[in-house]
Design a protein around this motif. Structure first.
Motif, PDB file in Angstrom:
ATOM      1  N   VAL A  66      24.577  35.822  36.979  1.00  6.94           N
ATOM      2  CA  VAL A  66      25.647  36.880  37.700  1.00  6.94           C
ATOM      3  C   VAL A  66      25.984  35.984  38.894  1.00  6.94           C
ATOM      4  N   GLY A  81      27.253  42.874  36.638  1.00  2.00           N
ATOM      5  CA  GLY A  81      27.776  41.986  37.071  1.00  2.00           C
ATOM      6  C   GLY A  81      28.984  41.811  35.985  1.00  2.00           C
ATOM      7  N   GLY A  93      32.882  46.527  41.980  1.00  2.00           N
ATOM      8  CA  GLY A  93      31.876  45.430  42.098  1.00  2.00           C
ATOM      9  C   GLY A  93      30.672  45.576  42.944  1.00  2.00           C
ATOM     10  N   GLY A 106      29.806  35.159  39.815  1.00  2.00           N
ATOM     11  CA  GLY A 106      30.462  35.519  41.243  1.00  2.00           C
ATOM     12  C   GLY A 106      30.751  34.611  42.277  1.00  2.00           C
ATOM     13  N   PHE A 122      25.034  41.793  45.364  1.00  2.00           N
ATOM     14  CA  PHE A 122      24.288  41.327  44.289  1.00  2.00           C
ATOM     15  C   PHE A 122      23.047  40.643  44.582  1.00  2.00           C
ATOM     16  N   THR A 129      29.396  39.651  45.250  1.00  2.00           N
ATOM     17  CA  THR A 129      28.419  38.802  45.037  1.00  2.00           C
ATOM     18  C   THR A 129      27.281  38.671  45.954  1.00  2.00           C
TER      19      THR A 129
END
Length: 246
Positions: free
Chosen positions: A230, A22, A150, A234, A113, A110
């Motif tokens: 992270v 991240g 990302g 995000g 993740f 995001t």
């Protein structure tokens, strides 16, 4: 003053990447603060973070493997081609359009993740990808990686485990393939006027130092809390980018 700030943010980003991933969530908005548009910041961030990716991929290369009947060399080639395609698409994307697209890309990254960190069920790794499915997924992930990047780590780990690898092997293979796909993108970005060399050098230096520190702290900081950080970064970045979007 902004370059000093960029250096320390890049150190944090390098450590964050080494520990949990991240880091681009930090470098992208900071590079934009130095005066460049979103596309230029993305190009510069990709180039600047590349040396640390090489080191990470090289360190774990002995654990990397092929998947779903595909050799590592085949995945290697797919990643190079996909990363180059994504980089070309990015450079063909008008900066104003990319600026409007970035909040959605960060939101997607995001979400990926967060899903990979806390919501993905262990049983989902038992799903199976055919050789064609593995080729297609790696190509699409590589195109996305060359374009924005990302969340590619979790996308690749998910795909590789579905292709039959265990998580440890998938993580090592992911690091190698991430470096490969970004190598083709960086080779193209080096000739782009969107690359801001001074900021790239400052970011690269800071990220490299941070990566070394992060690697040494890897066994001392709880991974769960790093992933939470992270996700918070995000989410805040997504909100800020939506509020600033043209």
């Amino acid at each position: 003053m902004l370059l000093i700030l960029l250096f320390f943010v890049a150190m944090w980003a390098g450590a964050q990447n080494a520990l949990a991933g991240g880091g681009s969530f930090l470098t992208l908005p900071t590079l934009m603060l130095t005066g460049m548009d979103a596309r230029a910041a993305n190009v510069t961030s990709c180039v600047a973070l590349f040396p640390a990716q090489i080191a990470t991929g090289w360190t774990g290369r002995d654990l990397s493997r092929g998947a779903a009947g595909l050799s590592l060399r085949t995945l290697f080639i797919i990643s190079i081609v996909g990363g180059a395609v994504g980089a070309v698409i990015l450079l063909l994307t008008p900066p104003a359009f990319f600026a409007r697209l970035v909040p959605w890309l960060v939101l997607f990254a995001t979400a990926v993740f967060a899903y990979g960190s806390f919501l993905r069920k262990p049983g989902e790794a038992n799903a199976h990808l055919s050789p064609r499915g593995a080729m297609a997924s790696q190509f699409l992930i590589s195109v996305y990686g060359g374009y924005f990047g990302g969340g590619i780590g979790f996308l690749m780990v998910a795909a590789l485990t579905m292709a039959g690898q265990n998580v440890r092997i998938a993580a090592a293979t992911k690091n190698v393939l991430a470096a490969v796909m970004n190598a083709s993108a960086v080779a193209i970005f080096l000739f782009s006027p969107d690359l801001h060399l001074a900021q790239a050098l400052v970011t690269s230096l800071g990220a490299t130092i941070g990566g070394v520190v992060g690697a040494r702290l890897l066994h001392h900081i709880p991974d769960k809390w790093l992933r939470i950080v992270v996700i918070i970064i995000g989410a805040l970045l997504t909100l800020g980018l939506f509020l600033r979007a043209p």
